[in-house]
Design a protein around this motif. Structure first.
Motif, mmCIF file in Angstrom:
data_model
loop_
_atom_site.group_PDB
_atom_site.id
_atom_site.type_symbol
_atom_site.label_atom_id
_atom_site.label_comp_id
_atom_site.label_asym_id
_atom_site.label_seq_id
_atom_site.Cartn_x
_atom_site.Cartn_y
_atom_site.Cartn_z
ATOM 1 N N LEU A 161 0.823 -1.212 0.000
ATOM 2 C CA LEU A 161 0.000 0.000 0.000
ATOM 3 C C LEU A 161 0.853 1.256 0.000
ATOM 4 O O LEU A 161 0.447 2.295 -0.538
ATOM 5 C CB LEU A 161 -0.927 -0.012 1.215
ATOM 6 N N GLY A 162 2.060 1.187 0.614
ATOM 7 C CA GLY A 162 2.935 2.352 0.631
ATOM 8 C C GLY A 162 3.406 2.763 -0.754
ATOM 9 O O GLY A 162 3.700 3.944 -0.999
ATOM 10 N N LYS A 163 3.467 1.803 -1.689
ATOM 11 C CA LYS A 163 3.906 2.125 -3.042
ATOM 12 C C LYS A 163 2.877 2.957 -3.800
ATOM 13 O O LYS A 163 3.215 3.585 -4.813
ATOM 14 C CB LYS A 163 4.202 0.828 -3.798
ATOM 15 N N ILE A 164 1.629 2.944 -3.342
ATOM 16 C CA ILE A 164 0.607 3.778 -3.981
ATOM 17 C C ILE A 164 0.179 4.920 -3.065
ATOM 18 O O ILE A 164 -0.874 5.525 -3.262
ATOM 19 C CB ILE A 164 -0.615 2.928 -4.400
ATOM 20 N N GLY A 165 0.990 5.177 -2.052
ATOM 21 C CA GLY A 165 0.757 6.322 -1.195
ATOM 22 C C GLY A 165 -0.265 6.115 -0.101
ATOM 23 O O GLY A 165 -0.815 7.097 0.411
ATOM 24 N N LEU A 166 -0.523 4.888 0.292
ATOM 25 C CA LEU A 166 -1.490 4.608 1.346
ATOM 26 C C LEU A 166 -0.776 3.995 2.542
ATOM 27 O O LEU A 166 0.245 3.321 2.403
ATOM 28 C CB LEU A 166 -2.564 3.640 0.848
ATOM 29 N N GLY A 167 -1.360 4.215 3.720
ATOM 30 C CA GLY A 167 -0.842 3.604 4.941
ATOM 31 C C GLY A 167 0.289 4.395 5.551
ATOM 32 O O GLY A 167 0.528 5.543 5.182
ATOM 33 N N PRO A 168 0.999 3.772 6.492
ATOM 34 C CA PRO A 168 0.769 2.409 7.012
ATOM 35 C C PRO A 168 -0.434 2.340 7.955
ATOM 36 O O PRO A 168 -0.801 3.332 8.577
ATOM 37 C CB PRO A 168 2.061 2.100 7.749
ATOM 38 N N TYR A 169 -1.020 1.145 8.014
ATOM 39 C CA TYR A 169 -2.204 0.944 8.834
ATOM 40 C C TYR A 169 -1.869 0.014 10.005
ATOM 41 O O TYR A 169 -1.191 -1.004 9.831
ATOM 42 C CB TYR A 169 -3.327 0.329 8.011
ATOM 43 N N PRO A 170 -2.369 0.329 11.194
ATOM 44 C CA PRO A 170 -2.157 -0.569 12.360
ATOM 45 C C PRO A 170 -3.176 -1.692 12.356
ATOM 46 O O PRO A 170 -4.142 -1.687 13.120
ATOM 47 C CB PRO A 170 -2.342 0.383 13.546
ATOM 48 N N TRP A 171 -2.986 -2.673 11.519
ATOM 49 C CA TRP A 171 -3.998 -3.707 11.283
ATOM 50 C C TRP A 171 -4.437 -4.387 12.573
ATOM 51 O O TRP A 171 -5.638 -4.463 12.867
ATOM 52 C CB TRP A 171 -3.442 -4.746 10.309
#
Length: 317
Positions: free
Chosen positions: A164-174
């Protein structure tokens, strides 16, 4: 010249047995021996089933009315264990979390295997490979699969956050956030248990007569209408059975919250079965654990009764 003897004059002609006549009934002793033989062959299975299925159920029911810590002699306390369970503030949390897991499981994990089976049933070349890949998660040991997904969910170098970081999202605390922890568990459980449902749906779809699809196609039905008016009605008994199996399975969820989060964070993934585990193996309150287990059995029995009544209604319609 025929010579008549006294015996031939008095005795009538011998009649041959008529074809189709009822056979002569054997005595009740032979029937009793056959029944006794059947029970003797069945006796080992009944003994094993009674020792390992019926007796634990009866024993747990007795423990639910006792104070039992497996160390001191048990004492009869009546309904005190049930009162303690209902007075526990964590019971409401565990029930709501379990219902959330069931709801998310039905929303995500129930239609997805049917959708995949519908797509795979139309695939000609490579169908066996797709079935193998769909069933592969089922043969992976549950703890191994959970530890693998735990790495996927890692907030630092996990696969999901890296992708997700490669498309500019996150990081998320799953797994670290109460808002996403239960959804994370449902995603892994859906992936792990989807293969068996896919194969069952594929087997059921293979039994649908091709003439029904051909007749619908001749009438000008689209693909969606063939699925809605031909495939789904034919799969209705299987879909109902799979729904009951998934309900029972998701209500009894334990491995995912225990290995992933231990019920956290902040009891956001505490389920009823995990609460039973805490009563028994952390608090040593086996009576309360048995009481909550008995209540869960009643809920599952009610679900089964509703399913059986629904199937009778469907069969008459």
């Amino acid at each position: 010249m025929t010579v008549l003897t006294p015996d031939s004059r008095t005795a009538g002609p011998q009649e041959a047995p008529r074809k189709g006549a009822a056979p002569v009934r054997r005595g009740g002793a032979a029937k009793a021996r056959r029944q006794l033989t059947g029970w003797l062959f069945l006796l080992p299975a009944l003994v094993v089933f009674g020792l390992f299925a019926w007796w634990p159920i009866v024993r747990s029911l007795l423990i639910s009315f006792q104070h039992n810590d497996l160390v001191n002699p048990p004492s009869w306390v009546g309904l005190e264990n049930f009162r303690a369970v209902f007075d526990d503030p964590l019971l409401g949390t565990a029930v709501s979390n379990t219902l959330l897991f069931v709801g998310l499981g039905l929303l995500i994990g129930f239609p997805l295997p049917l959708l995949l089976a519908s797509v795979m049933s139309t695939v000609g070349r490579g169908a066996g490979v797709y079935r193998f890949l769909a069933y592969l998660p089922v043969v992976i040991p549950p703890v191994v699969a959970i530890l693998l997904w735990k790495w996927f969910y890692d907030p630092g170098s996990g696969l999901f956050n890296s992708a997700l970081g490669k498309i500019g999202l996150g990081p998320y605390p799953w797994l670290e956030s109460p808002d996403t922890a239960m959804l994370s568990l449902v995603l892994e459980a859906t992936w792990a248990g989807m293969g068996g449902a896919v194969l069952i749906y594929l087997a059921a779809m293979a039994g649908i007569p091709g003439e029904l699809y051909e007749a619908a196609e001749v009438d000008g039905a689209s693909v969606w209408r063939r699925i809605w008016h031909v495939m789904l009605p034919q799969l209705r008994p299987v879909i109902g059975l799979m729904l009951l199996v998934q309900l029972i399975g998701t209500v009894q969820v334990f491995t995912e919250p225990y290995v992933f989060t231990g019920g956290g964070p902040d009891n956001a993934t505490l389920t009823v079965l995990l609460l039973i585990f805490r009563y028994a193996f952390q608090d040593g309150e086996y009576g309360q654990a048995a009481a909550l287990t008995f209540l869960m059995v009643l809920v599952l029995a009610a679900l089964s009764a509703v399913y059986l009544r629904a199937t009778r209604t469907w069969s008459k319609s």
